[in-house]
Design an enzyme around this catalytic site. Structure first.
Site, PDB file in Angstrom:
ATOM      1  N   HIS A  61      -6.978  16.729 -18.110  1.00  0.00           N
ATOM      2  CA  HIS A  61      -7.504  15.363 -18.043  1.00  0.00           C
ATOM      3  C   HIS A  61      -8.561  15.146 -19.110  1.00  0.00           C
ATOM      4  O   HIS A  61      -9.095  16.105 -19.683  1.00  0.00           O
ATOM      5  CB  HIS A  61      -8.116  15.106 -16.657  1.00  0.00           C
ATOM      6  CG  HIS A  61      -9.282  15.986 -16.361  1.00  0.00           C
ATOM      7  ND1 HIS A  61      -9.157  17.218 -15.762  1.00  0.00           N
ATOM      8  CD2 HIS A  61     -10.611  15.832 -16.612  1.00  0.00           C
ATOM      9  CE1 HIS A  61     -10.349  17.774 -15.643  1.00  0.00           C
ATOM     10  NE2 HIS A  61     -11.259  16.948 -16.154  1.00  0.00           N
ATOM     11  N   HIS A  71     -13.112  14.678 -24.231  1.00  0.00           N
ATOM     12  CA  HIS A  71     -12.455  15.929 -24.604  1.00  0.00           C
ATOM     13  C   HIS A  71     -11.472  16.322 -23.521  1.00  0.00           C
ATOM     14  O   HIS A  71     -11.535  15.815 -22.395  1.00  0.00           O
ATOM     15  CB  HIS A  71     -13.508  17.032 -24.762  1.00  0.00           C
ATOM     16  CG  HIS A  71     -14.297  17.237 -23.505  1.00  0.00           C
ATOM     17  ND1 HIS A  71     -15.488  16.580 -23.255  1.00  0.00           N
ATOM     18  CD2 HIS A  71     -14.043  17.982 -22.392  1.00  0.00           C
ATOM     19  CE1 HIS A  71     -15.932  16.922 -22.058  1.00  0.00           C
ATOM     20  NE2 HIS A  71     -15.069  17.768 -21.512  1.00  0.00           N
TER      21      HIS A  71
HETATM   22  P1  AMP Z   1     -14.218  17.965 -17.747  1.00  0.00           P
HETATM   23  O1  AMP Z   1     -14.229  16.497 -18.053  1.00  0.00           O
HETATM   24  O2  AMP Z   1     -13.115  18.697 -18.470  1.00  0.00           O
HETATM   25  O3  AMP Z   1     -15.550  18.597 -17.919  1.00  0.00           O
HETATM   26  O4  AMP Z   1     -13.812  18.117 -16.220  1.00  0.00           O
HETATM   27  C1  AMP Z   1     -14.584  17.537 -15.202  1.00  0.00           C
HETATM   28  C2  AMP Z   1     -14.587  18.446 -14.001  1.00  0.00           C
HETATM   29  O5  AMP Z   1     -13.283  18.616 -13.456  1.00  0.00           O
HETATM   30  C3  AMP Z   1     -15.048  19.874 -14.298  1.00  0.00           C
HETATM   31  O6  AMP Z   1     -16.411  20.000 -13.947  1.00  0.00           O
HETATM   32  C4  AMP Z   1     -14.151  20.750 -13.399  1.00  0.00           C
HETATM   33  O7  AMP Z   1     -14.926  21.566 -12.554  1.00  0.00           O
HETATM   34  C5  AMP Z   1     -13.361  19.730 -12.600  1.00  0.00           C
HETATM   35  N1  AMP Z   1     -12.064  20.181 -12.112  1.00  0.00           N
HETATM   36  C6  AMP Z   1     -11.805  20.298 -10.797  1.00  0.00           C
HETATM   37  N2  AMP Z   1     -10.547  20.740 -10.601  1.00  0.00           N
HETATM   38  C7  AMP Z   1      -9.987  20.914 -11.810  1.00  0.00           C
HETATM   39  C8  AMP Z   1      -8.695  21.369 -12.247  1.00  0.00           C
HETATM   40  N3  AMP Z   1      -7.712  21.716 -11.387  1.00  0.00           N
HETATM   41  N4  AMP Z   1      -8.446  21.417 -13.576  1.00  0.00           N
HETATM   42  C9  AMP Z   1      -9.413  21.051 -14.446  1.00  0.00           C
HETATM   43  N5  AMP Z   1     -10.657  20.617 -14.093  1.00  0.00           N
HETATM   44  C10 AMP Z   1     -10.956  20.552 -12.786  1.00  0.00           C
END
Ligand code: AMP
Length: 155
Positions: free
Chosen positions: A127, A41
């Site tokens: 991402h 996602h």
């Molecule tokens: P997700 O796969 O979307 O759950 O993202 C993985 C991790 O990326 C999350 O646990 C966020 O805390 C971390 N993260 C750290 N910095 C960022 C940022 N600038 N933007 C988005 N996600 C972030």
């Protein structure tokens, strides 16, 4: 491997996450201790803990704020590593770039802020996580994975 809960469960609060599901086909040869992400996602919010009475009005405001958003293309641009805020989990991810992402986030951020919840990370780093681990993931050892197996041109 156990996935550690970031926040203890609180009775009456619903863990909520606003994201775009990404139909990525993930064929990764992962080292032991690194797990493939089961539902890829693209996050547009932090995890929010909502009392039940906030859910429906927030969904309604989100729908209204998203009205008029048109479809757009997004592409993977590079591999990156992330850590959750509690530093308990690391993520191997593909960074995503797309013209419509900032507008989408603006709609989501203004919705969550209207209910007093924290906005997304500043600056945001869009991402799609493809794998996670409770220990540190080494980026160089995994860089050889061909990007094409994960590429989508639309989110
Ligand atoms: P997700 O796969 O979307 O759950 O993202 C993985 C991790 O990326 C999350 O646990 C966020 O805390 C971390 N993260 C750290 N910095 C960022 C940022 N600038 N933007 C988005 N996600 C972030």
């Amino acid at each position: 491997m156990e996935r550690v809960r970031s926040q203890p469960h609180t009775v009456g609060l619903w863990a909520t996450h606003i994201y775009l599901p990404v139909p990525a086909e993930i064929a990764l040869d992962l080292p032991s201790g690194v797990e493939a992400e089961s539902s890829p996602h693209l996050s547009l919010s932090k995890t929010l803990y909502l009392p039940r009475h906030h859910i429906e009005p927030m969904v309604n405001l989100l729908k209204s704020n998203l009205r008029g958003q048109s479809r757009f293309k997004a592409s993977y641009i590079k591999w990156n590593l992330y850590q959750n805020e509690e530093q308990t989990r690391s993520f191997l991810a593909l960074d995503v770039q797309g013209d419509g992402l900032a507008g989408l986030l603006k709609a989501v951020d203004s919705t969550v802020k209207a209910f007093g919840y924290p906005p997304f990370y500043q600056p945001p780093s869009f991402h799609v996580s493809v794998a996670w681990s409770t220990s540190q993931i080494e980026l160089p050892s995994i860089l050889a994975i061909p990007k094409e197996t994960l590429a989508v041109d639309r989110v």
